[in-house]
Write a protein that holds these residues in place. Structure first.
Motif, PDB file in Angstrom:
ATOM      1  N   LEU A 197       0.831  -1.203   0.000  1.00 42.16           N
ATOM      2  CA  LEU A 197       0.000   0.000   0.000  1.00 42.16           C
ATOM      3  C   LEU A 197       0.868   1.256   0.000  1.00 42.16           C
ATOM      4  O   LEU A 197       0.560   2.244  -0.680  1.00 42.16           O
ATOM      5  CB  LEU A 197      -0.925   0.008   1.221  1.00 42.16           C
ATOM      6  CG  LEU A 197      -2.052  -1.027   1.229  1.00 42.16           C
ATOM      7  CD1 LEU A 197      -2.862  -0.909   2.515  1.00 42.16           C
ATOM      8  CD2 LEU A 197      -2.961  -0.850   0.013  1.00 42.16           C
ATOM      9  N   TRP A 198       1.953   1.234   0.755  1.00 47.00           N
ATOM     10  CA  TRP A 198       2.861   2.378   0.788  1.00 47.00           C
ATOM     11  C   TRP A 198       3.481   2.620  -0.587  1.00 47.00           C
ATOM     12  O   TRP A 198       3.556   3.761  -1.060  1.00 47.00           O
ATOM     13  CB  TRP A 198       3.950   2.126   1.833  1.00 47.00           C
ATOM     14  CG  TRP A 198       4.949   3.233   1.957  1.00 47.00           C
ATOM     15  CD1 TRP A 198       4.800   4.422   2.608  1.00 47.00           C
ATOM     16  CD2 TRP A 198       6.276   3.242   1.410  1.00 47.00           C
ATOM     17  NE1 TRP A 198       5.947   5.170   2.495  1.00 47.00           N
ATOM     18  CE2 TRP A 198       6.870   4.475   1.772  1.00 47.00           C
ATOM     19  CE3 TRP A 198       7.019   2.327   0.665  1.00 47.00           C
ATOM     20  CZ2 TRP A 198       8.170   4.813   1.402  1.00 47.00           C
ATOM     21  CZ3 TRP A 198       8.313   2.667   0.293  1.00 47.00           C
ATOM     22  CH2 TRP A 198       8.869   3.891   0.663  1.00 47.00           C
ATOM     23  N   LEU A 199       3.906   1.553  -1.252  1.00 49.78           N
ATOM     24  CA  LEU A 199       4.489   1.686  -2.583  1.00 49.78           C
ATOM     25  C   LEU A 199       3.484   2.241  -3.586  1.00 49.78           C
ATOM     26  O   LEU A 199       3.817   3.086  -4.421  1.00 49.78           O
ATOM     27  CB  LEU A 199       4.999   0.336  -3.076  1.00 49.78           C
ATOM     28  CG  LEU A 199       6.171  -0.313  -2.340  1.00 49.78           C
ATOM     29  CD1 LEU A 199       6.451  -1.690  -2.926  1.00 49.78           C
ATOM     30  CD2 LEU A 199       7.413   0.559  -2.406  1.00 49.78           C
ATOM     31  N   LEU A 200       2.251   1.744  -3.508  1.00 54.90           N
ATOM     32  CA  LEU A 200       1.252   2.066  -4.527  1.00 54.90           C
ATOM     33  C   LEU A 200       0.519   3.372  -4.262  1.00 54.90           C
ATOM     34  O   LEU A 200       0.102   4.051  -5.208  1.00 54.90           O
ATOM     35  CB  LEU A 200       0.237   0.921  -4.629  1.00 54.90           C
ATOM     36  CG  LEU A 200       0.805  -0.402  -5.145  1.00 54.90           C
ATOM     37  CD1 LEU A 200      -0.214  -1.514  -5.008  1.00 54.90           C
ATOM     38  CD2 LEU A 200       1.264  -0.269  -6.588  1.00 54.90           C
ATOM     39  N   ARG A 201       0.371   3.746  -3.010  1.00 55.10           N
ATOM     40  CA  ARG A 201      -0.430   4.924  -2.691  1.00 55.10           C
ATOM     41  C   ARG A 201       0.380   6.130  -2.211  1.00 55.10           C
ATOM     42  O   ARG A 201      -0.009   7.271  -2.457  1.00 55.10           O
ATOM     43  CB  ARG A 201      -1.481   4.568  -1.628  1.00 55.10           C
ATOM     44  CG  ARG A 201      -2.583   3.687  -2.174  1.00 55.10           C
ATOM     45  CD  ARG A 201      -3.672   3.456  -1.136  1.00 55.10           C
ATOM     46  NE  ARG A 201      -4.904   3.001  -1.750  1.00 55.10           N
ATOM     47  CZ  ARG A 201      -6.015   2.725  -1.087  1.00 55.10           C
ATOM     48  NH1 ARG A 201      -6.045   2.840   0.238  1.00 55.10           N
ATOM     49  NH2 ARG A 201      -7.100   2.324  -1.723  1.00 55.10           N
ATOM     50  N   ASP A 202       1.486   5.872  -1.537  1.00 52.76           N
ATOM     51  CA  ASP A 202       2.237   6.972  -0.940  1.00 52.76           C
ATOM     52  C   ASP A 202       3.431   7.420  -1.766  1.00 52.76           C
ATOM     53  O   ASP A 202       3.922   8.534  -1.570  1.00 52.76           O
ATOM     54  CB  ASP A 202       2.731   6.583   0.463  1.00 52.76           C
ATOM     55  CG  ASP A 202       1.595   6.366   1.444  1.00 52.76           C
ATOM     56  OD1 ASP A 202       0.451   6.725   1.108  1.00 52.76           O
ATOM     57  OD2 ASP A 202       1.837   5.837   2.541  1.00 52.76           O
ATOM     58  N   ARG A 203       3.904   6.578  -2.652  1.00 53.65           N
ATOM     59  CA  ARG A 203       5.054   6.940  -3.478  1.00 53.65           C
ATOM     60  C   ARG A 203       4.594   7.370  -4.862  1.00 53.65           C
ATOM     61  O   ARG A 203       3.653   6.802  -5.420  1.00 53.65           O
ATOM     62  CB  ARG A 203       6.025   5.768  -3.609  1.00 53.65           C
ATOM     63  CG  ARG A 203       6.608   5.274  -2.304  1.00 53.65           C
ATOM     64  CD  ARG A 203       7.410   6.314  -1.570  1.00 53.65           C
ATOM     65  NE  ARG A 203       8.454   6.939  -2.383  1.00 53.65           N
ATOM     66  CZ  ARG A 203       9.445   7.675  -1.874  1.00 53.65           C
ATOM     67  NH1 ARG A 203       9.539   7.858  -0.557  1.00 53.65           N
ATOM     68  NH2 ARG A 203      10.346   8.246  -2.672  1.00 53.65           N
ATOM     69  N   GLU A 204       5.273   8.355  -5.427  1.00 54.01           N
ATOM     70  CA  GLU A 204       4.915   8.846  -6.752  1.00 54.01           C
ATOM     71  C   GLU A 204       5.618   8.082  -7.862  1.00 54.01           C
ATOM     72  O   GLU A 204       5.190   8.124  -9.019  1.00 54.01           O
ATOM     73  CB  GLU A 204       5.258  10.334  -6.866  1.00 54.01           C
ATOM     74  CG  GLU A 204       6.734  10.636  -6.726  1.00 54.01           C
ATOM     75  CD  GLU A 204       7.058  12.119  -6.819  1.00 54.01           C
ATOM     76  OE1 GLU A 204       8.249  12.442  -6.968  1.00 54.01           O
ATOM     77  OE2 GLU A 204       6.123  12.934  -6.755  1.00 54.01           O
ATOM     78  N   GLU A 205       6.713   7.376  -7.527  1.00 48.87           N
ATOM     79  CA  GLU A 205       7.463   6.646  -8.551  1.00 48.87           C
ATOM     80  C   GLU A 205       6.616   5.510  -9.130  1.00 48.87           C
ATOM     81  O   GLU A 205       5.830   4.891  -8.430  1.00 48.87           O
ATOM     82  CB  GLU A 205       8.752   6.070  -7.964  1.00 48.87           C
ATOM     83  CG  GLU A 205       9.753   7.106  -7.492  1.00 48.87           C
ATOM     84  CD  GLU A 205       9.502   7.572  -6.060  1.00 48.87           C
ATOM     85  OE1 GLU A 205      10.271   8.408  -5.550  1.00 48.87           O
ATOM     86  OE2 GLU A 205       8.522   7.082  -5.438  1.00 48.87           O
ATOM     87  N   GLU A 206       6.818   5.226 -10.411  1.00 43.45           N
ATOM     88  CA  GLU A 206       6.007   4.217 -11.097  1.00 43.45           C
ATOM     89  C   GLU A 206       6.754   2.911 -11.361  1.00 43.45           C
ATOM     90  O   GLU A 206       6.130   1.903 -11.680  1.00 43.45           O
ATOM     91  CB  GLU A 206       5.465   4.782 -12.406  1.00 43.45           C
ATOM     92  CG  GLU A 206       4.482   5.933 -12.197  1.00 43.45           C
ATOM     93  CD  GLU A 206       3.874   6.416 -13.490  1.00 43.45           C
ATOM     94  OE1 GLU A 206       4.453   6.134 -14.556  1.00 43.45           O
ATOM     95  OE2 GLU A 206       2.817   7.067 -13.430  1.00 43.45           O
ATOM     96  N   VAL A 207       8.079   2.930 -11.252  1.00 44.23           N
ATOM     97  CA  VAL A 207       8.886   1.721 -11.421  1.00 44.23           C
ATOM     98  C   VAL A 207       9.760   1.587 -10.177  1.00 44.23           C
ATOM     99  O   VAL A 207      10.667   2.390  -9.956  1.00 44.23           O
ATOM    100  CB  VAL A 207       9.760   1.772 -12.685  1.00 44.23           C
ATOM    101  CG1 VAL A 207      10.509   0.447 -12.863  1.00 44.23           C
ATOM    102  CG2 VAL A 207       8.906   2.069 -13.916  1.00 44.23           C
TER     103      VAL A 207
END
Length: 349
Positions: free
Chosen positions: A266-276
């Motif tokens: 969830l942190w990777l997908l919702r809180d971070r703006e990076e896509e890769v």
């Protein structure tokens, strides 16, 4: 629509309602054609502001989900299902409208000091209890990479060069063996990116550490120690407490470990703006999170005996978040969505 689309060709339908045993399932914005004959396979192209995955109740199973065009922005998905041997009636269908799409790469660390005997026994099919006992006997505080583990990381750097070139963020467990692996795997990309001033950020995150407690190899160093050991390239340790406040002498439950992995997603997908994003983590965490968590659904072509990550094995996924799910046993809400991880090479190969 006769026989629930399985014997008819559908064109340019904006929305489609399927009725099966008095239950309604609405497929929002069903577009493009779908043709099926004698149940060998069934392909659909759906297009809207969402991506879709449908899950069939027995006797239909998901075979694959293939994206079209841009993997990080695509609103178009082709879905294929195959018939199980006992398919005799139309399936009931659930639709997952997805709101987020990113490319996530997961890499298990290289061989560490506590791994050799336990991993060898595991490969021979030992019990989980024997596996843990061997790790206990070979335990080492914050176990670092062996010379073989370093070699594995260097070989992974060459093997996965193309996949790693566009990584925008490197996330690591705060355990030394994961950080060491990340540094060795990403060194060439780091050098190339520095020349273009686009070097990937690096951050350590507690959520991605190995199943915690009991074993000293699961206990991390202080933040000060980590900052001294891994100051170049620069790592962001700001999210860590000064001391390891989570390790105890009791082994963490598998359910708790899986939940940490889910919260990390969830942190990777919702809180971070990076896509890769590349995440370097651990075999236990990845297994419990991907296989056992009810809100994580992995689509791949791996058999049960292929789920476990090998040392320095990289897997690449297209990740989606769904907040509206019909017929799913897991509790799915805005705060606890379903996360779909579709392994990319499974479709390409």
């Amino acid at each position: 629509v006769r026989h629930y689309l399985f014997e008819e060709r559908i064109k340019d339908i904006d929305s489609l309602t399927l009725i099966h045993h008095n239950q309604l399932t609405i497929m929002h914005r069903f577009l493009a054609g779908a043709y099926h004959k004698n149940f060998p396979s069934f392909k659909r192209t759906c297009s809207s502001s969402f991506c879709f995955v449908t899950r069939f109740n027995y006797p239909i199973t998901i075979s694959s989900v293939t994206p079209t065009s841009n993997t990080t922005k695509s609103a178009v998905t082709i879905m294929t299902w195959t018939q199980t041997p006992d398919a005799s009636s139309p399936p009931s269908v659930s639709i997952f409208p997805f709101q987020t799409t990113k490319r996530l790469l997961f890499l298990r660390h290289g061989q560490a000091l506590h791994n050799p005997r336990a991993e060898e026994a595991k490969d021979r099919g030992c019990s989980h209890e024997t596996f843990l006992q061997l790790m206990k006997e070979d335990d080492a505080f914050d176990a670092e990479l062996t010379s073989l583990g370093e070699t594995q990381a260097i070989m992974a750097r060459e093997k996965y060069l193309d996949k790693l070139q566009n990584v925008q963020l490197v996330v690591s467990s705060p355990l030394s063996r994961a950080i060491q692996t990340a540094n060795l795997v990403m060194i060439q990309q780091e050098q190339q990116q520095q020349q273009t001033t686009t070097a990937a950020k690096r951050v350590c995150v507690e959520l991605f550490r190995e199943i915690n407690g009991w074993l000293l190899n699961a206990k991390r160093r202080t933040k000060t120690d980590l900052q001294g050991r891994f100051h170049s390239p620069s790592w962001d340790f700001s999210g860590l407490s000064m001391d390891d406040e989570t390790w105890t002498e009791t082994l963490e439950s598998e359910e708790s470990c899986a939940e940490r992995y889910y919260q990390g997603l969830l942190w990777l997908l919702r809180d971070r703006e990076e896509e890769v994003i590349l995440t370097v983590a651990h075999g236990g965490l990845l297994r419990f999170g991907m296989v056992d968590h009810p809100n994580v659904h992995v689509v791949d072509k791996r058999g049960k005996d292929q789920r476990r990550f090998g040392n320095c094995e990289l897997r690449e996924y297209e990740a989606h978040v769904a907040v509206e799910v019909t017929g799913k046993e897991a509790v799915v809400t805005q705060d606890r969505p379903l996360i779909l991880l579709r392994e990319i090479h499974s479709i390409q190969n």
